[in-house]
Design a protein around this motif. Structure first.
Motif, PDB file in Angstrom:
ATOM      1  N   ILE A 186       7.719   9.768 -11.871  1.00  0.00           N
ATOM      2  CA  ILE A 186       7.957   8.167 -12.256  1.00  0.00           C
ATOM      3  C   ILE A 186       7.674   8.037 -13.843  1.00  0.00           C
ATOM      4  O   ILE A 186       8.485   7.273 -14.623  1.00  0.00           O
ATOM      5  CB  ILE A 186       6.980   7.510 -11.633  1.00  0.00           C
ATOM      6  N   ALA A 187       6.489   8.638 -14.368  1.00  0.00           N
ATOM      7  CA  ALA A 187       6.212   8.424 -15.731  1.00  0.00           C
ATOM      8  C   ALA A 187       6.260   9.988 -16.706  1.00  0.00           C
ATOM      9  O   ALA A 187       5.960  10.740 -15.828  1.00  0.00           O
ATOM     10  CB  ALA A 187       4.876   7.685 -15.727  1.00  0.00           C
ATOM     11  N   ASP A 229       1.163   6.600 -23.942  1.00  0.00           N
ATOM     12  CA  ASP A 229       2.027   5.617 -23.186  1.00  0.00           C
ATOM     13  C   ASP A 229       1.112   4.970 -22.267  1.00  0.00           C
ATOM     14  O   ASP A 229       0.728   5.529 -21.122  1.00  0.00           O
ATOM     15  CB  ASP A 229       3.141   6.385 -22.540  1.00  0.00           C
ATOM     16  N   VAL A 230       1.243   3.737 -22.247  1.00  0.00           N
ATOM     17  CA  VAL A 230       0.346   2.846 -21.265  1.00  0.00           C
ATOM     18  C   VAL A 230       0.938   2.700 -19.899  1.00  0.00           C
ATOM     19  O   VAL A 230       0.040   2.896 -18.822  1.00  0.00           O
ATOM     20  CB  VAL A 230       0.271   1.506 -21.818  1.00  0.00           C
ATOM     21  N   PHE A 231       1.990   2.764 -19.712  1.00  0.00           N
ATOM     22  CA  PHE A 231       2.566   2.731 -18.509  1.00  0.00           C
ATOM     23  C   PHE A 231       2.431   4.117 -17.595  1.00  0.00           C
ATOM     24  O   PHE A 231       2.154   4.152 -16.434  1.00  0.00           O
ATOM     25  CB  PHE A 231       4.264   2.570 -18.553  1.00  0.00           C
ATOM     26  N   ALA A 232       2.627   5.250 -18.577  1.00  0.00           N
ATOM     27  CA  ALA A 232       2.258   6.427 -17.838  1.00  0.00           C
ATOM     28  C   ALA A 232       0.811   6.649 -17.497  1.00  0.00           C
ATOM     29  O   ALA A 232       0.484   7.321 -16.448  1.00  0.00           O
ATOM     30  CB  ALA A 232       2.717   7.603 -19.007  1.00  0.00           C
ATOM     31  N   ARG A 233       0.020   6.192 -18.425  1.00  0.00           N
ATOM     32  CA  ARG A 233      -1.575   6.250 -17.908  1.00  0.00           C
ATOM     33  C   ARG A 233      -2.011   5.572 -16.621  1.00  0.00           C
ATOM     34  O   ARG A 233      -2.747   5.802 -15.845  1.00  0.00           O
ATOM     35  CB  ARG A 233      -2.334   5.912 -18.922  1.00  0.00           C
ATOM     36  N   ALA A 234      -1.200   4.421 -16.528  1.00  0.00           N
ATOM     37  CA  ALA A 234      -1.457   3.578 -15.451  1.00  0.00           C
ATOM     38  C   ALA A 234      -0.830   3.982 -14.145  1.00  0.00           C
ATOM     39  O   ALA A 234      -1.362   3.894 -13.106  1.00  0.00           O
ATOM     40  CB  ALA A 234      -0.804   2.049 -15.690  1.00  0.00           C
ATOM     41  N   VAL A 235       0.224   4.631 -14.278  1.00  0.00           N
ATOM     42  CA  VAL A 235       0.904   5.275 -12.973  1.00  0.00           C
ATOM     43  C   VAL A 235       0.191   6.405 -12.616  1.00  0.00           C
ATOM     44  O   VAL A 235      -0.286   6.561 -11.435  1.00  0.00           O
ATOM     45  CB  VAL A 235       2.332   5.804 -13.390  1.00  0.00           C
ATOM     46  N   HIS A 236      -0.330   7.345 -13.710  1.00  0.00           N
ATOM     47  CA  HIS A 236      -1.329   8.361 -13.212  1.00  0.00           C
ATOM     48  C   HIS A 236      -2.907   7.915 -12.681  1.00  0.00           C
ATOM     49  O   HIS A 236      -3.233   8.535 -11.916  1.00  0.00           O
ATOM     50  CB  HIS A 236      -1.273   9.408 -14.332  1.00  0.00           C
ATOM     51  N   GLY A 237      -3.238   6.917 -13.395  1.00  0.00           N
ATOM     52  CA  GLY A 237      -4.304   6.201 -12.789  1.00  0.00           C
ATOM     53  C   GLY A 237      -4.354   5.928 -11.274  1.00  0.00           C
ATOM     54  O   GLY A 237      -5.400   5.788 -10.763  1.00  0.00           O
ATOM     55  N   THR A 238      -2.964   5.542 -10.857  1.00  0.00           N
ATOM     56  CA  THR A 238      -2.861   5.168  -9.458  1.00  0.00           C
ATOM     57  C   THR A 238      -3.445   6.251  -8.549  1.00  0.00           C
ATOM     58  O   THR A 238      -4.065   6.251  -7.647  1.00  0.00           O
ATOM     59  CB  THR A 238      -1.496   4.855  -9.156  1.00  0.00           C
ATOM     60  N   LEU A 256       0.895  -1.031   0.040  1.00  0.00           N
ATOM     61  CA  LEU A 256       0.001  -0.170   0.065  1.00  0.00           C
ATOM     62  C   LEU A 256       0.740   1.136   0.135  1.00  0.00           C
ATOM     63  O   LEU A 256       0.570   2.288  -0.864  1.00  0.00           O
ATOM     64  CB  LEU A 256      -0.927  -0.097   1.139  1.00  0.00           C
ATOM     65  N   ALA A 257       1.925   1.107   0.804  1.00  0.00           N
ATOM     66  CA  ALA A 257       2.729   2.369   0.478  1.00  0.00           C
ATOM     67  C   ALA A 257       3.458   2.676  -0.776  1.00  0.00           C
ATOM     68  O   ALA A 257       3.668   3.667  -1.035  1.00  0.00           O
ATOM     69  CB  ALA A 257       4.042   2.207   1.804  1.00  0.00           C
ATOM     70  N   VAL A 265       3.776   5.694  -5.434  1.00  0.00           N
ATOM     71  CA  VAL A 265       3.276   6.151  -7.034  1.00  0.00           C
ATOM     72  C   VAL A 265       2.535   7.352  -7.254  1.00  0.00           C
ATOM     73  O   VAL A 265       2.656   7.922  -8.119  1.00  0.00           O
ATOM     74  CB  VAL A 265       3.099   4.655  -7.640  1.00  0.00           C
ATOM     75  N   ALA A 266       1.691   7.336  -6.269  1.00  0.00           N
ATOM     76  CA  ALA A 266       0.388   8.172  -6.702  1.00  0.00           C
ATOM     77  C   ALA A 266       0.994   9.559  -6.476  1.00  0.00           C
ATOM     78  O   ALA A 266       0.739  10.640  -7.130  1.00  0.00           O
ATOM     79  CB  ALA A 266      -0.639   7.930  -5.556  1.00  0.00           C
ATOM     80  N   ILE A 267       1.780   9.633  -5.351  1.00  0.00           N
ATOM     81  CA  ILE A 267       2.407  10.923  -5.088  1.00  0.00           C
ATOM     82  C   ILE A 267       3.266  11.438  -6.034  1.00  0.00           C
ATOM     83  O   ILE A 267       3.463  12.602  -6.524  1.00  0.00           O
ATOM     84  CB  ILE A 267       3.139  10.898  -3.458  1.00  0.00           C
TER      85      ILE A 267
END
Length: 292
Positions: free
Chosen positions: A48-49, A78-87, A35-36, A41-43
């Motif tokens: 990160i991406a 970029d799928v990775f960037a979208r997933a990271v920002h989706g977090t 969870l941390a 990743v969210a912060i």
């Protein structure tokens, strides 16, 4: 024993013992670490991406590369960037709804438990709202408002509050029968001092458990709303929106749906496990069985 001593609630440091007990549970520690990581990743998503909305039509549906380690979607994003920002979206929704549900549910639940007439009215309204499936009510509320993160939070919070109200009211009704509460009332304690000193502390355990479940439920509901197109706007990266975009290409590029789906499942699983562990730690019957 004096009235004053009877009026005092138990002094046992429940939260301290609870934290100490959970810290020795390897499953709980592992879930907290995961969870941390999600929170970090969210912060730090922008660090990160890259840009999650930048379109590159010439690179649409390309596989993994140095520039896009998880490949690109049908618009070349970029799928990775979208997933990271989706977090960030999922964590914001989950924590915000858990906090709002807790604040509103505790306030209304305590009122319903302390007031006989007001409690009857509140519970009838509560029953009426709970008769409607939560996700259907959330979809209806989201459809009535403009798409956006605030809309998602409001639409999911409203159906979640009745569950918290029912839980808190049941706890309050039980606490009111305790000797120390009767003693406190007998020496003139009433109103907010009574609630603050004797009622509210005894609701913290069940409320914390219910808050974790509300957080997990909210994350799933937010993904469902985005998948159906009534949640966040399409340009905002979200796991539900990513899965909705990928469904047309599932046969040839199933990984486009797998990435956000796995992240969503992992986050919800971690939050639910933490809720279960917290519930077990706060259940005195399970503690006695473990001691035996």
């Amino acid at each position: 024993m004096t009235d004053a001593s009877l009026a005092r609630p138990p002094r046992a440091s429940r939260l301290g013992r609870l934290a100490a007990g959970l810290s020795h549970d390897p499953v709980t520690v592992a879930c907290l670490v995961v969870l941390a990581v999600f929170v970090a990743v969210a912060i730090f998503a922008p660090l990160i991406a890259g840009d999650p909305v930048k379109i590159s039509p010439a690179d649409r549906l390309d596989g993994p590369s140095a520039d896009a380690i998880w490949g690109r979607d049908h618009l070349g994003r970029d799928v990775f960037a979208r997933a990271v920002h989706g977090t960030r979206i999922s964590m914001t929704v989950g924590f915000s709804i858990a906090a709002l549900t807790t604040i509103l549910g505790v306030a209304i639940g305590i009122y319903a438990g302390m007031s006989r007439i007001g409690g009857a009215i509140v519970m009838r309204l509560n029953d009426a709202m709970m008769a409607i499936p939560a996700i259907l009510l959330a979809i209806a509320l989201a459809a009535l408002m403009d798409a956006g993160l605030l809309t998602v939070i409001i639409a999911i919070t409203i159906p979640e509050v009745p569950r918290m109200v029912r839980l808190v009211r049941s706890v309050v009704l039980g606490v009111r029968q305790q000797p120390y509460v009767s003693a406190a009332i007998s020496i003139g304690t009433s109103g907010l001092p009574l609630v603050w000193r004797h009622i509210l502390p005894n609701t913290l355990g069940p409320v914390l458990v219910q808050a974790t479940y509300a957080c997990a439920s909210a994350i799933i509901a937010a993904a469902v709303l985005s998948f159906l197109g009534v949640g966040t706007s399409p340009e905002i990266p979200s796991w539900g929106g990513m899965m909705a975009d990928a469904r047309s290409f599932f046969r040839i590029h199933p990984e486009l749906m797998a990435y956000p789906g796995v992240l969503l499942s992992m986050l919800v699983l971690v939050v639910n496990i933490l809720g279960d562990r917290l519930s077990d730690a706060l259940d005195p019957r399970k503690q006695k069985r473990g001691a035996l």
